[in-house]
Design an enzyme around this catalytic site. Structure first.
Site, PDB file in Angstrom:
ATOM      1  N   SER A 154       0.862  -1.186   0.000  1.00 10.69           N
ATOM      2  CA  SER A 154       0.000   0.000   0.000  1.00 10.69           C
ATOM      3  C   SER A 154       0.891   1.227   0.000  1.00 10.69           C
ATOM      4  CB  SER A 154      -0.862   0.007   1.270  1.00 10.69           C
ATOM      5  OG  SER A 154      -1.394   1.297   1.515  1.00 10.69           O
ATOM      6  N   TYR A 167      -2.372  -1.052  10.430  1.00  8.60           N
ATOM      7  CA  TYR A 167      -2.331  -1.255   8.973  1.00  8.60           C
ATOM      8  C   TYR A 167      -1.010  -0.746   8.396  1.00  8.60           C
ATOM      9  CZ  TYR A 167      -4.045  -1.103   4.125  1.00  8.60           C
ATOM     10  OH  TYR A 167      -4.214  -1.286   2.773  1.00  8.60           O
TER      11      TYR A 167
END
Ligand code: BGC
Length: 269
Positions: A154, A167
């Site tokens: 990401s 995350y």
């Protein structure tokens, strides 16, 4: 001349392929000639629909349930891939979840779930793929590489993300895991790379994409001015899986419309 089916005679395992980015990558790889293992965690119907879509277009696919954070389930996933298609050439370690909370509110369970799927899951799948690639040996009629691993990370492997520390930590972990692994196995002919998607419209960020104010805020962070689609990521994955990228090792491709370019500075600091 570019190959029409650059992944012919190859087999791809795509984790988290019942929806979103994983689904987009699975469809693109099937289109490029690969037989595809559609891994899913709980969305059996959606996974079956992806398999049916691939078969309707003349491709080959099966759906296999497995929690990527579970060692025996990952081993079974690869066993089933070999049982169905005889081998595995490509792993796309895509499964990822968010369990958002600010730090004072974050439970250990939220932390462990995200690290378990996003980071441990990538380790378990990559290890299973490397072991299998070694057993299979090289077959240059299929690919110049012994095997290919693509980690889906990401932009938050780079951009800190308040309220999502679990995350961001998992994605930062993927970066150094991927590069260490790439360095370790490159001499055997295994190519390991990553893709860092930005804001791609999928179930994970549906609330932000569909709410008008949140969407405008998201767009203000994307210099290219549009939210991405799974196809944007799939095109990069296809390239990383094919021999067209045979000299690409240990790299992360940011597919993010410029989100990682410090957009706040675009009109001067
Ligand atoms: C997250 C999305 C988010 C995007 C950009 C992704 O990794 O899963 O929820 O919209 O990053 O911030």
């Amino acid at each position: 001349m570019p190959l029409v089916h650059p992944l012919d005679h190859q087999v791809a395992v795509v984790t988290g392929a019942s929806s979103g980015i994983g689904q987009g990558i699975a469809l693109a790889m099937a289109d490029a000639g690969a037989a595809v293992v559609i891994n899913y965690h709980s969305q059996e119907e959606a996974a079956t629909a992806v398999v049916e879509q691939i078969m309707r277009s003349g491709g080959r696919a099966i759906a296999v349930k497995a929690d990527v954070g579970s060692e025996p389930e990952v081993d079974q996933l690869f066993d089933k891939a070999v049982e169905a298609f005889g081998r595995v050439d490509i792993l796309v370690a895509n499964s990822g979840i968010q369990r958002d909370a600010t730090i004072g509110e974050m439970t250990l369970d939220q932390w462990n779930q995200v690290i378990g799927t996003n980071l441990t899951g990538q380790f378990l799948c990559a290890r299973a793929a490397v072991r299998l690639f070694r057993r299979q040996g090289r077959d240059e009629r299929r690919s110049r590489a012994l095997g290919k691993i693509i980690h889906i990370s990401s932009v938050h492997q780079l951009i800190p993300w308040a309220g999502h520390a679990n995350y961001a930590a998992s994605k930062g972990g993927i970066d150094l895991f991927m590069r260490s692994l790439a360095q370790e196995v490159a001499e055997e002919g295994i190519r390991v790379n990553a893709i860092a998607p930005g804001a791609i419209a999928t179930a994970i960020n549906r609330a932000s994409v569909e709410d008008e104010t949140a969407r405008a805020k998201m767009l203000s962070l994307i210099p290219y001015g549009r939210i991405g689609a799974p196809e944007d990521v799939a095109a990069a994955a296809l390239w990383l899986a094919s021999d067209a990228s045979d000299y690409v090792v240990g790299t992360t491709l940011f597919i993010d419309g410029g989100m990682s370019l410090y957009p706040e500075f675009r009109h001067g600091g």
